[in-house]
Design an enzyme around this catalytic site. Structure first.
Site, PDB file in Angstrom:
ATOM      1  CG  ASP A  59      51.170  62.880  38.473  1.00 30.56           C
ATOM      2  OD1 ASP A  59      52.306  62.610  38.012  1.00 30.56           O
ATOM      3  OD2 ASP A  59      50.118  62.457  37.967  1.00 30.56           O
TER       4      ASP A  59
ATOM      5  N   GLY B 170      55.547  64.319  44.129  1.00 31.32           N
ATOM      6  CA  GLY B 170      56.341  63.241  44.721  1.00 31.32           C
ATOM      7  C   GLY B 170      56.438  62.061  43.776  1.00 31.32           C
ATOM      8  CG  ASP B 171      59.185  58.199  42.715  1.00 35.43           C
ATOM      9  OD1 ASP B 171      58.266  57.377  42.561  1.00 35.43           O
ATOM     10  OD2 ASP B 171      60.365  57.977  42.385  1.00 35.43           O
ATOM     11  CG  PHE B 172      53.267  56.551  42.500  1.00 36.29           C
ATOM     12  CD1 PHE B 172      54.064  55.631  41.855  1.00 36.29           C
ATOM     13  CD2 PHE B 172      52.200  57.135  41.789  1.00 36.29           C
ATOM     14  CE1 PHE B 172      53.843  55.283  40.533  1.00 36.29           C
ATOM     15  CE2 PHE B 172      51.970  56.794  40.455  1.00 36.29           C
ATOM     16  CZ  PHE B 172      52.801  55.870  39.828  1.00 36.29           C
TER      17      PHE B 172
ATOM     18  CG  HIS C 230      46.775  50.109  33.142  1.00 34.98           C
ATOM     19  ND1 HIS C 230      46.015  50.224  31.992  1.00 34.98           N
ATOM     20  CD2 HIS C 230      47.275  51.344  33.376  1.00 34.98           C
ATOM     21  CE1 HIS C 230      46.061  51.465  31.557  1.00 34.98           C
ATOM     22  NE2 HIS C 230      46.802  52.159  32.369  1.00 34.98           N
TER      23      HIS C 230
HETATM   24  C1  SAM Z   1      48.211  56.662  32.976  1.00 35.72           C
HETATM   25  S1  SAM Z   1      48.328  58.147  33.879  1.00 35.72           S
HETATM   26  C2  SAM Z   1      46.809  58.143  34.787  1.00 35.72           C
HETATM   27  C3  SAM Z   1      46.296  59.520  35.104  1.00 35.72           C
HETATM   28  C4  SAM Z   1      44.972  59.610  35.833  1.00 35.72           C
HETATM   29  N1  SAM Z   1      44.974  58.936  37.098  1.00 35.72           N
HETATM   30  C5  SAM Z   1      43.851  59.099  34.966  1.00 35.72           C
HETATM   31  O1  SAM Z   1      43.374  57.982  35.198  1.00 35.72           O
HETATM   32  O2  SAM Z   1      43.440  59.801  34.044  1.00 35.72           O
HETATM   33  C6  SAM Z   1      49.543  57.762  35.110  1.00 35.72           C
HETATM   34  C7  SAM Z   1      49.901  58.923  35.996  1.00 35.72           C
HETATM   35  O3  SAM Z   1      50.861  58.470  36.961  1.00 35.72           O
HETATM   36  C8  SAM Z   1      51.851  59.474  37.123  1.00 35.72           C
HETATM   37  N2  SAM Z   1      53.094  58.862  37.572  1.00 35.72           N
HETATM   38  C9  SAM Z   1      53.902  58.032  36.869  1.00 35.72           C
HETATM   39  N3  SAM Z   1      54.953  57.652  37.613  1.00 35.72           N
HETATM   40  C10 SAM Z   1      54.814  58.269  38.813  1.00 35.72           C
HETATM   41  C11 SAM Z   1      55.589  58.262  40.018  1.00 35.72           C
HETATM   42  N4  SAM Z   1      56.699  57.531  40.117  1.00 35.72           N
HETATM   43  N5  SAM Z   1      55.135  58.991  41.059  1.00 35.72           N
HETATM   44  C12 SAM Z   1      53.996  59.725  40.957  1.00 35.72           C
HETATM   45  N6  SAM Z   1      53.208  59.763  39.856  1.00 35.72           N
HETATM   46  C13 SAM Z   1      53.615  59.046  38.791  1.00 35.72           C
HETATM   47  C14 SAM Z   1      51.963  60.085  35.732  1.00 35.72           C
HETATM   48  O4  SAM Z   1      52.560  61.360  35.769  1.00 35.72           O
HETATM   49  C15 SAM Z   1      50.514  60.094  35.257  1.00 35.72           C
HETATM   50  O5  SAM Z   1      49.864  61.274  35.613  1.00 35.72           O
END
Ligand code: SAM
Length: 352
Positions: free
Chosen positions: A215, A241-243, A261
């Site tokens: 994350d 990291g940044d995905f 989504h």
């Molecule tokens: C809607 S939440 C879902 C969390 C978890 N997977 C769940 O289902 O309960 C989206 C997650 O994606 C992470 N996220 C958003 N942009 C991101 C990025 N560019 N790189 C890595 N993680 C990211 C957010 O920090 C958050 O924890």
């Protein structure tokens, strides 16, 4: 005054057809009354207060600092809504409210409802505007940032959002830990893991596995505290990291829950391609969320979640199992299937 109950035209054949009434319309249209009553009860700590035992109206009024005008109506409404019980010794939690809405219990699921109260309730007031403009309606309205940049500016909001994700995902995480054939694999990575509901539940049930929660770096300390509270630090670690910019950790299984989504079509495909690159041949991708039924008629929660993505994100939308399987096949996964988890959630599993 005219009756609100109308016989359908076909009812003249002996009167056995049910009357058409506006009940369902009224219940849905005024559903926010009950919803907001529950959300305020959570905000005020009604259920956490009653977890220590029954209390009278007067006692609760003082402890919760409520005005006398409506305290009794508020508490009795919660009784009528099935969230409290009232007996001669006072008000008490129902078993479900006591298990899931007492903040002191690990089974607390109110994080998502606290966020609904603090953020979504107000933002959904602008749904009509969102439907006309296609623009998000949350803190990022009118600015150039995305949901996560805005949410994570304030430590309290970050913590609240991550806890909310645990609330909404723990049921599905337990089902994924049970339903997926984890015994065929050694390593996994939960991409966009938040607090780590999935890595925790999977690692608790499968001692042979080691896992990574991937994350944004700001999430690390909150993830690590949560994992440590289950005694899993030796098998579950955080990778920041940044995905969209960084490769995903190479593991046997990659999980993405409530990730696709949040994003538009191009970004969805980028994330799926990135997972495909990180997996070995035979590796599995598990995508889970409130996957909409293929006919787009049944899963009201999934369809409303997609409207929530309209409120919360610039391009996000929810999708059917058939949509997701199609994208997976286009990217090169050789087989896939959809399996229901709990409530409105399903997982789409693809094998490379
Ligand atoms: C809607 S939440 C879902 C969390 C978890 N997977 C769940 O289902 O309960 C989206 C997650 O994606 C992470 N996220 C958003 N942009 C991101 C990025 N560019 N790189 C890595 N993680 C990211 C957010 O920090 C958050 O924890």
């Amino acid at each position: 005054m005219a009756s609100t109950s109308v016989e359908p035209a076909s009812a003249g054949n002996g009167g056995s057809a049910p009357a058409v009434t506006p009940d369902q319309i009224m219940q849905l249209g005024l559903g926010f009354w009950g919803s907001k009553t529950l959300l305020s009860a959570i905000e005020l700590g009604v259920f956490s207060t009653l977890a220590s035992g029954p209390a009278s109206e007067e006692d609760l009024r003082k402890r919760l600092d409520l005005h006398e005008r409506s305290c009794c109506d508020f508490l009795d409404a919660l009784v009528a809504l099935g969230m409290l019980d009232r007996r001669p010794d006072g008000y008490r939690n129902t078993p479900a409210a006591d298990l899931f809405l007492d903040r002191a219990k690990p089974s607390y699921v109110g994080g998502i409802l606290e966020m609904a109260n603090a953020r979504l309730y107000g933002f959904w007031g602008s749904l009509t505007e969102a439907l006309r403009t296609g623009e998000l309606q949350n803190e990022a309205k009118g600015g150039g940032e995305d949901l996560f940049e805005v949410l994570y500016e304030e430590p309290e909001r970050l913590r609240g959002f991550l806890a909310a994700m645990t609330g909404i995902s723990t049921g599905a995480a337990i089902a994924i830990a049970h339903n997926f054939p984890w015994d065929r694999y050694q390593t996994f990575c939960d991409v966009g893991t938040a607090q780590g509901a999935v890595p925790v539940q999977v690692a608790l049930q499968h001692p042979q596995l080691t896992g990574i929660g991937f994350d944004l770096p700001q999430v690390g300390p909150i993830f690590e505290d949560y994992v440590a509270s289950f005694g899993l630090r030796d098998r579950v670690r955080f990778a920041g990291g940044d995905f969209f910019a960084d490769p995903l950790p190479a593991t046997d299984v990659i999980v993405m829950g409530h990730i696709l989504h949040d994003w538009g079509m191009e970004d969805k495909l980028k994330l799926l391609r990135s997972a495909h690159r990180a997996l070995p041949d035979g590796g599995a991708l598990i995508v889970y969320e409130a996957i909409i039924d293929d006919e787009r008629r049944q899963n009201a929660f999934g369809l409303l979640m997609s409207l929530n993505m309209l409120i919360e994100t610039r391009e996000g939308f929810d999708y059917t199992g058939a949509d997701c399987r199609g994208w997976m096949a286009d990217i090169g996964f050789r087989e896939s299937y959809v399996e229901p988890l709990v409530g409105p959630d399903s997982m789409v599993v693809a094998i490379k």
